[in-house]
Design a protein around this motif. Structure first.
Motif, PDB file in Angstrom:
ATOM      1  N   VAL A 160       0.871  -1.169   0.000  1.00  0.00           N
ATOM      2  CA  VAL A 160       0.000   0.000   0.000  1.00  0.00           C
ATOM      3  C   VAL A 160       0.909   1.221   0.000  1.00  0.00           C
ATOM      4  N   ALA A 161       0.651   2.126  -0.902  1.00  0.00           N
ATOM      5  CA  ALA A 161       1.484   3.322  -1.017  1.00  0.00           C
ATOM      6  C   ALA A 161       1.388   4.159   0.261  1.00  0.00           C
ATOM      7  N   TRP A 162       2.505   4.766   0.670  1.00  0.00           N
ATOM      8  CA  TRP A 162       2.534   5.582   1.871  1.00  0.00           C
ATOM      9  C   TRP A 162       1.496   6.710   1.787  1.00  0.00           C
ATOM     10  N   ASP A 163       1.327   7.305   0.614  1.00  0.00           N
ATOM     11  CA  ASP A 163       0.345   8.378   0.472  1.00  0.00           C
ATOM     12  C   ASP A 163      -1.057   7.897   0.826  1.00  0.00           C
ATOM     13  N   GLU A 164      -1.391   6.659   0.446  1.00  0.00           N
ATOM     14  CA  GLU A 164      -2.698   6.092   0.786  1.00  0.00           C
ATOM     15  C   GLU A 164      -2.830   5.876   2.291  1.00  0.00           C
ATOM     16  N   VAL A 165      -1.806   5.305   2.893  1.00  0.00           N
ATOM     17  CA  VAL A 165      -1.833   5.048   4.337  1.00  0.00           C
ATOM     18  C   VAL A 165      -1.969   6.365   5.085  1.00  0.00           C
ATOM     19  N   ARG A 166      -1.154   7.318   4.726  1.00  0.00           N
ATOM     20  CA  ARG A 166      -1.180   8.610   5.410  1.00  0.00           C
ATOM     21  C   ARG A 166      -2.522   9.303   5.226  1.00  0.00           C
ATOM     22  N   SER A 167      -3.042   9.274   4.009  1.00  0.00           N
ATOM     23  CA  SER A 167      -4.342   9.888   3.747  1.00  0.00           C
ATOM     24  C   SER A 167      -5.428   9.264   4.606  1.00  0.00           C
ATOM     25  N   GLU A 168      -5.405   7.947   4.707  1.00  0.00           N
ATOM     26  CA  GLU A 168      -6.398   7.251   5.532  1.00  0.00           C
ATOM     27  C   GLU A 168      -6.259   7.637   7.003  1.00  0.00           C
ATOM     28  N   LEU A 169      -5.035   7.737   7.472  1.00  0.00           N
ATOM     29  CA  LEU A 169      -4.813   8.114   8.865  1.00  0.00           C
ATOM     30  C   LEU A 169      -5.340   9.514   9.164  1.00  0.00           C
ATOM     31  N   PHE A 170      -5.117  10.439   8.243  1.00  0.00           N
ATOM     32  CA  PHE A 170      -5.547  11.814   8.460  1.00  0.00           C
ATOM     33  C   PHE A 170      -7.056  11.990   8.328  1.00  0.00           C
ATOM     34  N   GLN A 171      -7.725  11.032   7.716  1.00  0.00           N
ATOM     35  CA  GLN A 171      -9.187  11.101   7.594  1.00  0.00           C
ATOM     36  C   GLN A 171      -9.882  10.707   8.880  1.00  0.00           C
TER      37      GLN A 171
END
Length: 64
Positions: free
Chosen positions: A52-63
């Motif tokens: 899973v791309a870091w951008d996806e993980v980070r985006s999910e965390l910030f949501q």
């Protein structure tokens, strides 16, 4: 506490990232940690689609 949650997380990341730049020996890995990294890298090389791309993980965390 005047910063938003996402700004505080970014600040913590920036501080964390600055530590090895200032003192590389402060962040050495144990043999067990190195083995875990090798294991995960091997698993990724066998099946790159499982990553899973870091951008996806980070985006999910910030949501949250």
């Amino acid at each position: 506490m005047k910063l938003s949650v996402s700004e505080r997380i970014q600040l913590a990341e920036d501080i964390w990232d600055s530590i090895p730049a200032e003192n590389p020996d402060a962040v050495t890995l144990t043999p067990v940690q190195l083995q875990e990294i090798r294991t995960r890298l091997d698993e990724h090389e066998r099946d790159p689609s499982s990553a899973v791309a870091w951008d996806e993980v980070r985006s999910e965390l910030f949501q949250r």
